[in-house]
Design a protein around this motif. Structure first.
Motif, PDB file in Angstrom:
ATOM      1  N   PRO A  99       5.745  -6.874   5.278  1.00 11.82           N
ATOM      2  CA  PRO A  99       4.668  -7.679   5.873  1.00 11.82           C
ATOM      3  C   PRO A  99       5.421  -8.736   6.749  1.00 11.82           C
ATOM      4  CG  PRO A  99       4.771  -8.443   3.647  1.00 11.82           C
ATOM      5  CD  PRO A  99       5.540  -7.169   3.811  1.00 11.82           C
ATOM      6  N   GLU A 100       6.787  -9.175   6.453  1.00 13.40           N
ATOM      7  CA  GLU A 100       7.257 -10.273   7.286  1.00 13.40           C
ATOM      8  C   GLU A 100       8.599  -9.375   8.000  1.00 13.40           C
ATOM      9  OE1 GLU A 100       6.324 -13.090   7.593  1.00 13.40           O
ATOM     10  OE2 GLU A 100       4.714 -12.994   6.031  1.00 13.40           O
ATOM     11  N   LEU A 101       8.794  -9.845   9.212  1.00 12.18           N
ATOM     12  CA  LEU A 101       9.749  -9.529  10.246  1.00 12.18           C
ATOM     13  C   LEU A 101      11.332  -9.967   9.662  1.00 12.18           C
ATOM     14  CD1 LEU A 101      11.024  -7.743  12.371  1.00 12.18           C
ATOM     15  CD2 LEU A 101      10.403  -9.847  13.979  1.00 12.18           C
ATOM     16  N   GLY A 105      -3.972   8.354  13.307  1.00 12.96           N
ATOM     17  CA  GLY A 105      -2.163   8.293  13.619  1.00 12.96           C
ATOM     18  C   GLY A 105      -1.962   7.253  14.652  1.00 12.96           C
ATOM     19  N   ARG A 106      -2.247   5.924  14.121  1.00 16.25           N
ATOM     20  CA  ARG A 106      -1.772   4.803  14.744  1.00 16.25           C
ATOM     21  C   ARG A 106      -0.057   4.657  14.431  1.00 16.25           C
ATOM     22  NH1 ARG A 106      -5.616   3.996  18.279  1.00 16.25           N
ATOM     23  NH2 ARG A 106      -4.720   2.013  18.612  1.00 16.25           N
ATOM     24  N   LYS A 107       0.362   3.757  15.389  1.00 18.10           N
ATOM     25  CA  LYS A 107       1.687   3.394  15.254  1.00 18.10           C
ATOM     26  C   LYS A 107       1.711   2.786  14.010  1.00 18.10           C
ATOM     27  CE  LYS A 107       5.148   0.615  17.505  1.00 18.10           C
ATOM     28  NZ  LYS A 107       5.919  -0.027  18.672  1.00 18.10           N
ATOM     29  N   HIS A 108       2.952   2.688  12.938  1.00 23.04           N
ATOM     30  CA  HIS A 108       3.255   1.999  11.938  1.00 23.04           C
ATOM     31  C   HIS A 108       2.078   2.141  10.681  1.00 23.04           C
ATOM     32  CE1 HIS A 108       6.814  -0.136  13.949  1.00 23.04           C
ATOM     33  NE2 HIS A 108       7.148   1.095  13.816  1.00 23.04           N
ATOM     34  N   GLN A 109       1.169   3.059  10.978  1.00 25.90           N
ATOM     35  CA  GLN A 109      -0.192   2.833  10.161  1.00 25.90           C
ATOM     36  C   GLN A 109       0.069   2.830   8.708  1.00 25.90           C
ATOM     37  OE1 GLN A 109      -3.349   5.707  11.293  1.00 25.90           O
ATOM     38  NE2 GLN A 109      -3.862   5.919   8.933  1.00 25.90           N
ATOM     39  N   LEU A 110       0.937   3.641   8.128  1.00 21.57           N
ATOM     40  CA  LEU A 110       1.127   3.754   6.644  1.00 21.57           C
ATOM     41  C   LEU A 110       1.781   2.468   6.093  1.00 21.57           C
ATOM     42  CD1 LEU A 110       2.439   7.318   6.496  1.00 21.57           C
ATOM     43  CD2 LEU A 110       0.143   6.448   6.180  1.00 21.57           C
ATOM     44  N   ARG A 111       2.819   1.756   7.133  1.00 22.51           N
ATOM     45  CA  ARG A 111       3.363   0.623   6.800  1.00 22.51           C
ATOM     46  C   ARG A 111       2.473  -0.618   6.761  1.00 22.51           C
ATOM     47  NH1 ARG A 111       8.881   1.376  10.362  1.00 22.51           N
ATOM     48  NH2 ARG A 111       9.679  -0.621   8.953  1.00 22.51           N
ATOM     49  N   VAL A 112       1.927  -0.605   7.713  1.00 25.80           N
ATOM     50  CA  VAL A 112       0.664  -1.591   7.955  1.00 25.80           C
ATOM     51  C   VAL A 112      -0.277  -1.838   6.914  1.00 25.80           C
ATOM     52  CG1 VAL A 112      -1.165  -2.560   9.404  1.00 25.80           C
ATOM     53  CG2 VAL A 112       1.261  -2.003  10.402  1.00 25.80           C
ATOM     54  N   HIS A 113      -0.699  -0.558   6.381  1.00 25.21           N
ATOM     55  CA  HIS A 113      -1.856  -0.348   5.593  1.00 25.21           C
ATOM     56  C   HIS A 113      -1.376  -0.811   4.093  1.00 25.21           C
ATOM     57  CE1 HIS A 113      -5.049   2.100   7.641  1.00 25.21           C
ATOM     58  NE2 HIS A 113      -5.194   1.018   8.002  1.00 25.21           N
ATOM     59  N   LEU A 114      -0.298  -0.359   3.593  1.00 24.87           N
ATOM     60  CA  LEU A 114       0.270  -0.605   2.361  1.00 24.87           C
ATOM     61  C   LEU A 114       0.593  -2.108   2.391  1.00 24.87           C
ATOM     62  CD1 LEU A 114       0.321   2.317   1.990  1.00 24.87           C
ATOM     63  CD2 LEU A 114       2.426   1.960   0.554  1.00 24.87           C
ATOM     64  N   ALA A 115       1.240  -2.580   3.223  1.00 27.16           N
ATOM     65  CA  ALA A 115       1.503  -4.326   3.397  1.00 27.16           C
ATOM     66  C   ALA A 115       0.146  -5.060   3.402  1.00 27.16           C
ATOM     67  CB  ALA A 115       2.316  -4.569   4.615  1.00 27.16           C
ATOM     68  N   GLY A 116      -0.870  -4.472   4.069  1.00 30.06           N
ATOM     69  CA  GLY A 116      -2.081  -5.177   3.937  1.00 30.06           C
ATOM     70  C   GLY A 116      -2.678  -5.144   2.436  1.00 30.06           C
ATOM     71  N   LEU A 117      -2.406  -4.082   1.662  1.00 25.35           N
ATOM     72  CA  LEU A 117      -2.766  -4.091   0.212  1.00 25.35           C
ATOM     73  C   LEU A 117      -2.148  -4.988  -0.556  1.00 25.35           C
ATOM     74  CD1 LEU A 117      -3.639  -0.223   0.141  1.00 25.35           C
ATOM     75  CD2 LEU A 117      -5.336  -1.840   0.036  1.00 25.35           C
ATOM     76  N   GLY A 118      -1.090  -5.480  -0.092  1.00 31.02           N
ATOM     77  CA  GLY A 118      -0.113  -6.372  -0.971  1.00 31.02           C
ATOM     78  C   GLY A 118       0.816  -5.414  -1.511  1.00 31.02           C
TER      79      GLY A 118
END
Length: 320
Positions: free
Chosen positions: A263-265, A240-253
């Protein structure tokens, strides 16, 4: 309308006013003569005249619920409770839905753009305050949170006596959570897959990032359907990390559609209600800590792949 009830972290004897509980500050060591002097310095963006007006309306209290006035003396260690007021708070034009309610818990289906509880620039336009006002539930408290940008299920406690039994399910990882997201596709990815990485604080302060080191975040990702360049995924966070799902999908491209942080602000102005983040807290499953019965709740909202495109000319996305 004033109800005497428990807020998120205040005593039961302190009032909830129109669904809003008081915020608290503890008076530190210092040379202030009056509580008013400290508040004026601690919250410099608020004019002293505003604090005086709040005091005269009984909106600044001590721990016992006694109103404090402009001449109330400063006392080190004293806890002061006050009611936040926002001069301008734009309405969120979407409605929440109550899916379930018994004597212990309430399950709500939250729309995008609605914060769960008051914080920062959000006060009345929050799920907690809306439900308190609409239902008159004086002991309503969320036992977990989802991001303001995310739609879907939020569980609330209604009974202070049994609150701990339900809230303890989350740190013990006894609540099985399922999300859905709309995102692009990428050649070479085979599903289902598990993304494991180390997520740490990023810049600015509200962003997270993946870093080298021992993984502390794990997400199982399944492809549910594909419509052209857009796919619908089922996401199962095993941590349950903060923003985990958003970070993981962005990390997969394959960042989540309409994500302005990963991935960009992107520069953030007023909310674009036509382009919600395509992330939905779809289901929660757990064993009831009181009855032992299995519980499953599912959002009635749906992400609609046919309504979005992922290029610069993207049509507005929506959920229903």
């Amino acid at each position: 309308m004033v109800r005497w009830a428990a807020g998120l972290d205040v005593k039961p004897s302190l009032p909830i006013v129109d669904g809003i509980g008081p915020s608290a500050v503890q008076l530190p060591e210092g040379a202030w003569e009056r509580v008013l002097d400290f508040l004026g310095q601690r919250f410099a963006e608020i004019e002293p005249a505003v604090w005086i007006a709040r005091m005269r309306r009984g909106r600044v209290l001590d721990e016992d619920g006694t109103p404090l006035g402009p001449d109330s003396r400063y006392r080190v260690g004293m806890r002061v409770f006050y009611y936040r007021e926002l001069e301008r708070e734009p309405p969120v034009p979407f409605e929440e839905e109550v899916l379930y309610r018994d004597e212990h818990i309430l399950v709500a289906d939250k729309p995008h753009f609605l914060a769960v509880a008051p914080a920062g620039r959000f006060l009345r336009e929050t799920l907690l305050v809306r439900l308190r006002q609409r239902l008159g539930l004086e002991h309503l408290v969320p036992i977990h949170r989802i991001d303001r940008d995310t739609a879907g299920l939020v569980i609330f406690s209604l009974n202070p006596r049994t609150r701990g039994a339900y809230s303890e399910l989350f740190p013990r990882r006894e609540v099985h959570k399922l999300y859905e997201a709309l995102a692009g596709t990428r050649p070479g990815l085979e599903f289902p897959l598990v993304r494991r990485s180390r997520i740490v604080a990023g810049e600015p302060f509200f962003r997270m990032r993946e870093a080298e080191g021992e993984p502390n975040a794990e997400t199982r990702i399944e492809l549910l359907e594909r419509r052209g360049a857009v796919a619908r995924y089922r996401l199962e966070p095993l941590t349950g990390r903060k923003h985990q799902l958003r970070v993981h999908l962005a990390g997969l491209g394959i960042p989540i559609a309409n994500d302005g942080v990963y991935p960009e602000l992107r520069p953030r102005g007023d909310d674009d209600f036509a382009r919600p983040l395509q992330l939905l807290a779809k289901a929660v499953v757990f064993r009831d800590p009181l009855s032992g019965e299995p519980r499953r709740f599912e959002s009635r909202r749906h992400l609609l792949p046919d309504t979005i495109r992922l290029d610069s000319d993207a049509a507005p996305a929506r959920s229903k």
